[in-house]
Design a protein around this motif. Sequence first.
Motif, short mmCIF file in Angstrom:
data_model
loop_
_atom_site.label_atom_id
_atom_site.label_comp_id
_atom_site.label_asym_id
_atom_site.label_seq_id
_atom_site.Cartn_x
_atom_site.Cartn_y
_atom_site.Cartn_z
N LYS A 2 54.39 66.33 50.27
CA LYS A 2 54.37 67.24 51.41
C LYS A 2 54.17 66.46 52.70
O LYS A 2 53.39 65.51 52.76
CB LYS A 2 53.24 68.25 51.26
CG LYS A 2 53.50 69.29 50.22
CD LYS A 2 52.41 70.32 50.26
CE LYS A 2 52.67 71.39 49.23
NZ LYS A 2 51.66 72.44 49.25
N LYS A 3 54.88 66.89 53.71
CA LYS A 3 54.75 66.26 55.02
C LYS A 3 53.77 67.07 55.87
O LYS A 3 53.87 68.29 55.93
CB LYS A 3 56.12 66.22 55.69
CG LYS A 3 56.17 65.39 56.93
CD LYS A 3 57.58 65.30 57.43
CE LYS A 3 57.60 64.43 58.67
NZ LYS A 3 58.95 64.32 59.22
N ARG A 4 52.82 66.40 56.48
CA ARG A 4 51.85 67.08 57.35
C ARG A 4 52.50 67.44 58.67
O ARG A 4 53.29 66.67 59.22
CB ARG A 4 50.65 66.17 57.63
CG ARG A 4 49.69 66.11 56.50
CD ARG A 4 48.52 65.23 56.76
NE ARG A 4 48.05 65.21 58.14
CZ ARG A 4 46.96 64.61 58.53
NH1 ARG A 4 46.22 63.98 57.66
NH2 ARG A 4 46.60 64.62 59.78
N ALA A 5 52.16 68.61 59.17
CA ALA A 5 52.66 69.01 60.48
C ALA A 5 52.02 68.14 61.55
O ALA A 5 50.87 67.71 61.41
CB ALA A 5 52.33 70.47 60.73
N PRO A 29 34.26 64.57 69.39
CA PRO A 29 34.29 63.27 68.70
C PRO A 29 35.58 63.06 67.91
O PRO A 29 36.17 64.01 67.39
CB PRO A 29 33.09 63.35 67.74
CG PRO A 29 32.25 64.47 68.24
CD PRO A 29 33.15 65.41 68.96
N GLU A 30 35.98 61.80 67.81
CA GLU A 30 37.17 61.45 67.03
C GLU A 30 36.96 61.93 65.59
O GLU A 30 35.86 61.89 65.06
CB GLU A 30 37.40 59.93 67.03
CG GLU A 30 37.86 59.39 68.37
CD GLU A 30 39.21 59.96 68.80
OE1 GLU A 30 40.10 60.19 67.96
OE2 GLU A 30 39.36 60.20 70.01
N GLY A 31 38.02 62.40 64.99
CA GLY A 31 37.95 62.89 63.62
C GLY A 31 37.60 64.37 63.53
O GLY A 31 37.64 64.95 62.46
N LYS A 32 37.21 64.97 64.65
CA LYS A 32 36.84 66.37 64.65
C LYS A 32 37.72 67.21 65.57
O LYS A 32 37.53 68.40 65.71
CB LYS A 32 35.37 66.54 65.06
CG LYS A 32 34.43 65.90 64.07
CD LYS A 32 33.00 66.22 64.38
CE LYS A 32 32.11 65.56 63.33
NZ LYS A 32 30.77 66.06 63.37
N LYS A 33 38.69 66.56 66.21
CA LYS A 33 39.53 67.25 67.18
C LYS A 33 40.42 68.30 66.52
O LYS A 33 40.59 69.39 67.07
CB LYS A 33 40.36 66.26 67.98
CG LYS A 33 39.48 65.42 68.89
CD LYS A 33 40.26 64.48 69.76
CE LYS A 33 39.24 63.63 70.50
NZ LYS A 33 39.65 63.09 71.71
N THR A 34 40.97 68.00 65.35
CA THR A 34 41.82 68.97 64.67
C THR A 34 41.03 70.22 64.32
O THR A 34 41.50 71.35 64.55
CB THR A 34 42.45 68.36 63.40
OG1 THR A 34 43.24 67.23 63.79
CG2 THR A 34 43.33 69.36 62.68
#
Length: 87
Positions: A2-5, A29-34
Amino acid sequence: MKKRACFSFRPRPGDPEQQRAWEILQTVPEGKKTAFVAGAILRSREEEALEQTLRRVLREELRTVSIHSPAGEETVPGQMLDFLAGL
């Protein structure tokens, strides 16, 4: 496999709303933006649904309400309104 959007956000320099959004996003913080963006989108939808429900309920309730001026309150005479309108 599967390809991530993928989504990219490039705020326009002349758009104050996008600039404010970018500044807020930079504090996450980086890693929490999504997770932050996903939460913001979901909360926005929930707020829109709540606002629509509230508007519908208020409209329904206001149909049954009649508004009267308080007892004993004097009304403004027509001559005074005419005078004020002429100013």
